[in-house]
Design an enzyme around this catalytic site. Structure first.
Site, PDB file in Angstrom:
ATOM      1  N   TRP A 344      -0.739 -12.430   8.289  1.00  0.00           N
ATOM      2  CA  TRP A 344       0.292 -11.574   8.128  1.00  0.00           C
ATOM      3  C   TRP A 344      -0.204 -10.106   8.645  1.00  0.00           C
ATOM      4  CZ3 TRP A 344       0.597  -8.017   3.022  1.00  0.00           C
ATOM      5  CH2 TRP A 344      -0.675  -7.782   2.680  1.00  0.00           C
ATOM      6  N   ASP A 345      -1.317 -10.027   8.948  1.00  0.00           N
ATOM      7  CA  ASP A 345      -2.067  -8.780   9.522  1.00  0.00           C
ATOM      8  C   ASP A 345      -0.987  -8.318  10.724  1.00  0.00           C
ATOM      9  OD1 ASP A 345      -3.830 -10.325   8.190  1.00  0.00           O
ATOM     10  OD2 ASP A 345      -5.343  -8.762   8.886  1.00  0.00           O
ATOM     11  N   GLU A 487      -6.033 -10.587  -3.378  1.00  0.00           N
ATOM     12  CA  GLU A 487      -6.608 -11.963  -3.500  1.00  0.00           C
ATOM     13  C   GLU A 487      -7.736 -12.294  -4.483  1.00  0.00           C
ATOM     14  OE1 GLU A 487      -7.712 -12.172   0.760  1.00  0.00           O
ATOM     15  OE2 GLU A 487      -5.977 -13.260   1.295  1.00  0.00           O
ATOM     16  N   LYS A 600      -7.951  -6.162  -5.155  1.00  0.00           N
ATOM     17  CA  LYS A 600      -8.767  -6.069  -4.039  1.00  0.00           C
ATOM     18  C   LYS A 600      -8.014  -5.298  -2.977  1.00  0.00           C
ATOM     19  CE  LYS A 600     -10.139  -9.406  -0.330  1.00  0.00           C
ATOM     20  NZ  LYS A 600      -9.890 -10.831   0.239  1.00  0.00           N
ATOM     21  N   GLN A 601      -6.947  -4.915  -2.705  1.00  0.00           N
ATOM     22  CA  GLN A 601      -6.168  -4.310  -1.973  1.00  0.00           C
ATOM     23  C   GLN A 601      -4.791  -3.948  -2.192  1.00  0.00           C
ATOM     24  OE1 GLN A 601      -6.178  -8.119   0.795  1.00  0.00           O
ATOM     25  NE2 GLN A 601      -4.596  -6.788   1.728  1.00  0.00           N
TER      26      GLN A 601
END
Lengths: 766, 766
Positions: A344-345, A487, A600-601
């Protein structure tokens, strides 16, 4: 790393330290989108990673592994034996060492003086990967004897096919030989995907009384050159290299024998040009990129300007713009990390740069997803769904899912752990839709929309329709057992990011269907035939209003998922004060972290940034304040989102701190961070922070918004972008901003701070 | 290399020089016949070759390559990071460096002091491969801090499965994990031959406040240990390693899961013993070998004694005595050279040592050839012949021919050159017969003869019967288009060595048939049924007397082949005065050498040595004087033959010069000679030069001969051997020789200088 105020196009390492080999190999990588190569030294080191990859040439080592980009034979290899001693910077004395990349021209230079016993030599290495000739690489080495006595030099240079992907060998040995007495060739083939490669190398050496001897080892072919280098004199060796494969789309004949001829012919033509001529030819191609919407930042910190040069440079060397069967890897073409796979980046982090500045490249990237419908159908079917479920990791577009199923063994039980992303990290499907929608909105590419994009938009909605799970108790549709962007949390229910983006995907398809039925009934009918749209849409209409969208709590917090807010909260400030997450995972294992409010993000915050129209300023502020302290930024995709959202929320100082950290993901001092390759998403993030964050550009539901706000350190920012075929330049100062566009196009309407504006040719706003 | 008069069991390198890595890795290799391993350093170097092979575990990388012994994951790997600096001997100051192998105990020791900036450490590395436990390897490292300040030590040690055979990867990655919190395991499988491997590693570390962290990379599992080492203190790390495979013949259950359990159980038992206890246990097994027929040489040159220790040591570590499905590789288990394949080297060069001193091992080696009848039938059939045509290169006995078909490309045309040995180097078949015959003659193993050897002897004769080509003009049977031992000459007709040995093979079979018909008619009938002997023998009887045996010229020279003596003669003396043949091939290419009277290695002379009964002393002398000046000794199999023949001919000084050169093939200073592995045949040659050459032992047509003659440099030689179940010791001085044998056995008759003698228990001859 050494960065200089007056060298805003230069990444430099001063002083040799083998610990930084991995880092400089990655951040000084060379490439042209067709191939990418780490800047490993000519001579060998034990902890080097000599990787070169050709985009799209995936191969699978065995049935237990997934497809990956094979590390092709090493072409840069050149060993030096001086007076019988193997040259290495590990021994002797090294002075005036500099390794530097010129981001503007793509030239890598390495120079130093080396003293060992009675030997004193000055080495200058220059190399580039041609941006003008995609198959061509060039290396030029100068050795000057600084000692009083002459030196006996042996140079061993050729093609080394003994390299592997960390031990996995993707190639047959292939034929090798010397053609016309001077062109070394090696022709390996990938074992499973059966792609033929042709490598051609020729040398041109300028020294007196050179004797030479060819050698062929297993998977190796190389020349030995021997000569005496008198005191104060110099020798020069030029190495010309080319790479072809049987899947190259610029070849008319894909047979290995024909390719060999093509490569030899090209080499003969190239021989007529000097190294500098070829470098200039390549630099001119780079200038075309630099001239397209240059970004100028007047900042207290010159590294900000350098960072955007760095980001754009890498975005271009990693992107296979020449072939729409290929996409960008999460590490570009600069390392084995993530095996060259596309995540998806691309859509969320790198594609926006291309959508807004290089629509031709963007078109190739979204076309890859169109070709990927085949793979997405395979994946949906395998999982019991219908429509297009995009793979979490993608290689060849038709492959479907290529995420490895098994990861490192659990260190306690010794059993392999299952990697769940390929099964349940499902937001990738709406991420792809988001990217495609942005492409057609920004470029206005109607042809692509009608021929490809609408099909993707409907087919993904069809997937979501089949994916939704009805909860009879709550009378709603849920998406259970997923991994969201965070994640750390596996097997959660109703991840906010996943549910909202799926809902958006479905809603958009329903609206699009209405529009097409009315305005383009023929096209609608065609798509209906292909996708059973009438049935699908009627099903989606039943479901759409009942898709569960996690609502804010009384405190205004959108729960990341059904269980997140009930988990334990711990103070992460000490862990966040240092680079990396080693500290956290020293104290807690992954299972424990899974049971705490640690993210995580950017997850909820990414949703608030991408779909800002859905949420109020106040809600965003509350959620930012809630989630930021709980986010470890243990993904390179995280900081840029926090930087942009903070800027949106007026937290400009905080935003700028995120900005600086985000730029340092690869450019910073952290030694090991780039060993496996550059962080492609974070480079897209650098551009987004500048243009979307401080430049304030956004596409919101098909509407352009421009709302700049500079950090205090910045005095002026100039950037540009293409919008529906026209070129717009924006100059932002603390006083306001000025827009200019090409004179001849249609007027452009946009929003800024809630007001509508029309740009004819020039507009100044405060 | 440093050899010492008072260290007759020690091979030592003093002073580190990375150019000698390949040499010391090979000549100091460790092993136990089950596995062999090069003595690469714990830490890494760019030009190292970290090879470990398990006998018999052949695998084929792809359809273009042949089976080879795969290089198994590296177990010895240990990297040291001191105060953040990677330790390597290439940097800093190294003093008191010694790397040495104790041939008696099989222990490798490496020690030195290393100074780098403020770091000063003393390292001592010890390791061995257990001769008592075939699966077990052990490593012990001591680090002493010699500096005034403490040092921060990080040790990274584990299993590295990224190694390949020069780029070809034979293994799947396999599972890996940590069992019971302390046993690292890795379980790769060979890709084609599907052999499961189980590697187990455990550490025991003695240092204060050690923190540890496990890591798993691709094809890697390793532990990181961190600790501070105070000034003047020492730390100790013991690494215990084991290797199992699913083809091991000492396992009752060959499933990977069961093997893992076995390995863990063994490791738990081993943990109860110290490094020194385990080394002593292994040394005791070595003592059994050393006590079997020790050779004592009183020589002016102590290296002569050392050489036989060296040769025997390597002969035992390379020989898979435990499993008759396996044989000895031309490089033993000490390098990738010749891919672990078995050549005629076994029967002609190494087997005699085992025939005469270790009949159990010899039996295993000849049984391999019996099992190889399947493969030999395959080869014969593929080439249009019948009977057993042994492969020039052999891997698994039933594989048949495994010689690579294509070699390095021609450097001018760029085309691959065909390797002809697998097709036309056919003397291998009579070489095998020769070895088998020697085995039954020396050991008197009637059971093996009746069950296996006779079948080989008939089946090979059957092959030769079908191979012979009738020449109507000359009314004789020829063997055309072959390569003899002199591999410089391809596609020759009637190579003397090939024709004479084939004739011998046929004659022997005919004589044997007569004998069996008379004395063992049941056995004969059984073999007749199996091999159609009556038909074959009647055919051979027709042909045998018409087999063309090249006769001496008027000058008494046996022509190497039909065309050799007509070729140009050049003076080779300058080329022969230096090591290697680089000089010759600098002036002439292979095609030119093919057209000159230049011989790569003993060819006619080997025939005269092996079948001495067929030729007169005078003829031998003439041929020695003719061929020696024309022989480049460009094969390690050549010098020992010349040494023995020279000794037979009374040229003792000349012989001794050959002896010394032959010993130096691996033990000498020539830097690169052993890079690809030790020269197995030349090691057998060392034993043969001593026992056959100077000890004068020979089996001639089933008759023992003992006729010693010492070189001038030797005062006394004592050696021993087993003969038909009895142990004989021979002590030779300049005055004569004394034989002793075990008291209880039957009398032994032998010939010496044309006279018959009978040895009862002791006999002194002048």
């Amino acid at each position: 790393m050494n960065y200089l105020k007056d060298k805003l196009w230069q990444i430099e390492e001063l002083g040799f330290d083998s610990k930084y080999l991995g880092k400089t190999e990655s951040i000084m990588a060379l490439g042209n989108g067709y191939l990418g190569t780490r800047s490993a030294a000519e001579e060998h080191y034990t902890n080097e990673r000599r990787n070169t990859f050709v985009a799209g040439t995936f191969n699978k080592f065995d049935e237990n592994e997934v497809s990956e980009l094979p590390n092709i034979p090493d072409l840069w290899w050149m060993d030096f034996i001086i007076n019988g001693e193997n040259f290495t910077l590990e021994k002797g004395k090294v002075s005036n060492y500099s390794k530097r990349l010129n981001l503007r021209t793509g030239e890598l230079t390495r120079e130093f003086e080396w003293t060992f016993e009675t030997i004193k030599l000055q080495f200058t290495f220059r190399r580039f990967v041609s941006k003008a000739r995609r198959h061509y690489l060039s290396s030029l080495v100068e050795i000057k004897n600084l000692a009083e006595q002459s030196a006996r030099i042996q140079i061993c240079s050729g093609i080394d096919g003994q390299v592997t992907n960390s031990g996995s060998q993707h190639f047959t040995e292939g034929e090798k030989g010397l053609i016309d007495g001077r062109f070394m060739q090696m022709m390996p083939r990938t074992k499973d995907s059966k792609i033929d490669f042709v490598f051609t190398v020729a040398h041109d050496i300028k020294a007196a009384n050179v004797s030479e001897r060819i050698e062929m080892g297993r998977r190796q072919i190389f020349m030995n050159y021997f000569f005496d280098l008198p005191s104060k004199e110099s020798a020069l060796i030029e190495k010309r290299m080319s790479v072809y494969t049987s899947i190259d789309n610029d070849l008319s004949n894909h047979q290995a024998a024909a390719i060999r001829q093509t490569a030899i012919s090209e080499m003969k033509e190239i021989e007529m040009h000097s190294f500098d001529d070829l470098l200039n030819e390549s630099s001119r191609k780079w200038e075309e990129i630099w001239n397209k919407h240059p970004i100028k930042i007047e900042s207290e910190n010159f590294k900000d300007q350098l960072a955007i040069h760095f980001a754009k440079y890498h975005l271009h060397i990693m992107t296979p713009a020449h072939d729409n069967r290929m996409n960008i890897g999460a590490k570009g073409l600069s390392g084995e990390g993530y095996k060259g796979h596309t995540f998806w980046d691309t859509e969320i982090f790198m594609l926006p740069y291309f959508n807004f500045t290089h629509s031709d490249i963007a078109k190739s990237l979204v076309t890859y997803r169109y070709l990927g419908l085949d793979g997405a159908h395979k994946k949906a079917k395998a999982n019991g769904y219908e429509g297009a479920q995009y793979p979490w990791e993608a290689a060849n577009p038709t492959d479907g899912e290529v995420t490895p199923v098994w990861g490192a063994a659990d260190i306690v039980t010794g059993q392999s752990t299952k990697i769940w992303s390929g099964f349940i990290e499902q937001h990738i499907t709406s991420d792809v839709t988001f990217g495609v929608k942005q492409y057609i909105d920004v470029t206005g590419d109607k042809e692509f929309a009608e021929e490809k994009a609408y099909e993707i938009l409907f087919d993904t909605a069809k997937f979501w329709g089949s994916r939704l799970e009805y909860n009879t108790e709550k009378d709603c549709y849920e998406i259970r057992d997923v991994i969201g962007p965070d994640e750390y949390k596996e097997h959660v229910n109703n991840n906010a990011y996943t549910n909202y983006t799926a809902h958006w995907n479905v809603t958009y398809a329903l609206n699009l269907a209405e529009e097409l039925k009315e305005n383009q009934p023929v096209l609608f009918e065609k798509l209906n035939q292909k996708l059973e749209l009438e049935r699908v849409l009627s099903d989606l209409e039943q479901k759409v209003d009942k898709i569960f969208l996690p609502q804010p709590t009384e405190e205004g917090i959108i729960p990341e998922d059904d269980s997140y807010l009930e988990k334990e909260v711990i103070d992460l400030s000490n862990y966040k004060a240092v680079d990396g997450v080693d500290g956290l995972f020293h104290d807690y294992n992954l299972e424990q972290v899974n049971e705490m409010q640690i993210t995580k993000q950017a997850d909820v915050l990414l949703l608030l940034y991408l779909f800002e129209g859905l949420f109020s300023h106040e809600l965003k502020l509350k959620n930012f304040d809630y989630y930021e302290p709980k986010t470890t930024h243990d993904s390179s995709l995280s900081l840029s989102t926090h930087a942009i959202l903070a800027a949106d929320l007026g937290k400009l100082d905080e935003s700028y701190e995120f900005f600086k950290k985000a730029c340092n993901i690869d450019m910073g001092e952290y030694m090991k961070s780039s060993d496996d390759g550059i962080h492609a998403g974070s480079l897209g993030g650098i551009w987004q922070m500048i243009v979307f964050g401080y430049g304030g550009v956004r596409m919101i539901e098909g509407q352009l918004r421009i709302e700049p706000h500079l950090p205090n350190a910045w005095k002026e920012l100039t950037y540009g972008f293409d919008y529906q075929g026209q070129s717009i330049t924006v100059k932002v100062t603390s006083d306001g901003f000025e827009l200019t566009k090409e004179a001849n196009g249609a007027d452009i309407t946009f929003i800024s701070k809630g007001k509508n504006y029309t740009l004819k040719d020039r507009l100044q706003l405060s």
